[in-house]
Write an enzyme that holds these catalytic residues in place. Structure first.
Site, short mmCIF file in Angstrom:
data_model
loop_
_atom_site.label_atom_id
_atom_site.label_comp_id
_atom_site.label_asym_id
_atom_site.label_seq_id
_atom_site.Cartn_x
_atom_site.Cartn_y
_atom_site.Cartn_z
CG HIS A 27 -2.03 -0.99 1.12
ND1 HIS A 27 -2.59 -1.60 2.22
CD2 HIS A 27 -2.70 -1.49 0.04
CE1 HIS A 27 -3.56 -2.43 1.83
NE2 HIS A 27 -3.64 -2.38 0.52
CD GLU A 30 -0.53 0.54 4.65
OE1 GLU A 30 0.14 -0.51 4.82
OE2 GLU A 30 -1.76 0.54 4.58
CG HIS A 158 0.08 -3.95 5.40
ND1 HIS A 158 -0.79 -3.48 4.44
CD2 HIS A 158 0.47 -5.18 4.98
CE1 HIS A 158 -0.93 -4.38 3.49
NE2 HIS A 158 -0.17 -5.43 3.79
CD GLU A 230 -2.00 -3.03 9.42
OE1 GLU A 230 -1.80 -1.82 9.64
OE2 GLU A 230 -2.77 -3.44 8.56
#
Length: 230
Positions: A27, A30, A158, A230
């Site tokens: 993404h 990020e 992420h 994350e």
């Protein structure tokens, strides 16, 4: 171009050692995921030969790093916001209806398009899954990369929710290896206290994602114990 780096005691030779995969920035907005990966790579290289644990890992594993899976989306954010803060998420696919981009973490082949809550069929959506499984060159590259190597475990980085996520993402049901995922994730979060679990339980449902394909696809390649920090 999507760049990859191999860190191992003898990186120019395939030694048949257990392989580990690391990737980040699927993404585009990020970038801290990429920075975390680069810092870990530097840590391994700077401490090799002096730190016993690092030396053991480098000598007894083949570690493959892909710091930026989505270079086009990342470059777009750099152009629009050169000082940082660009919020473009997808790649830069021209969808033909005036919209751009496919969410690469909804474009993998395992349970692609399972429902419209874990991904979207609308091209303008932030979670647009594309026209078909592996329709995008970035996910094709990741697929071919994994199929060519006997990777045992993988971390797909992420940002930014302080989570450690493991399959399944497309349904809120445990995998056959749930006890292993629970044990691994418990060990891995004992110091940072991240929340661990499956995406539908601790974040939201997602289908066609990297973790589910890496773990669930067991025909073209062996099973990979894949998780998302994350």
């Amino acid at each position: 171009t999507i760049w990859g780096v191999k860190i191992s005691g003898n990186p120019n030779v395939h030694q048949g050692l257990p392989a580990v995969g690391y990737d980040a920035l699927i993404h585009a907005r990020e970038p801290q995921s990429m920075a975390s990966l680069l810092y870990f790579m530097w840590y391994l290289l700077q401490n090799y030969g002096t730190d016993p644990e690092v030396t053991y890992l480098v000598n007894n594993r083949e570690m493959y790093f892909i710091p930026c899976v989505n270079p086009d989306g990342y470059e777009y954010n750099r152009q629009t916001n050169p000082n940082g803060g660009g919020m473009w998420r997808k790649n830069r696919r021209v969808n033909g209806d005036g919209s751009f981009g496919v969410d690469l973490n909804r474009n993998f082949g395992y349970m692609w398009g399972y429902d419209n809550s874990g991904s979207s069929g609308t091209p303008s959506s932030e979670t647009y899954r594309g026209t078909a499984p592996f329709s995008e060159p970035e996910t094709q590259a990741m697929r071919d990369f994994c199929n060519a190597l006997n990777i045992k475990t993988a971390l797909n980085y992420h940002t930014y929710s302080n989570l450690l996520i493991y399959p399944w993402g497309y349904i809120n049901q445990p995998t056959a290896d749930n006890e292993i995922f629970v044990e691994y994730s418990s060990d891995m979060t004992q110091f940072n206290n991240y929340t661990t679990g499956q995406a539908p339980a601790i974040l939201y449902a997602v289908n066609g994602n990297t973790d589910d394909w890496m773990y669930g696809e067991q025909t073209t390649k062996p099973k990979i114990l894949s998780m998302t920090p994350e």
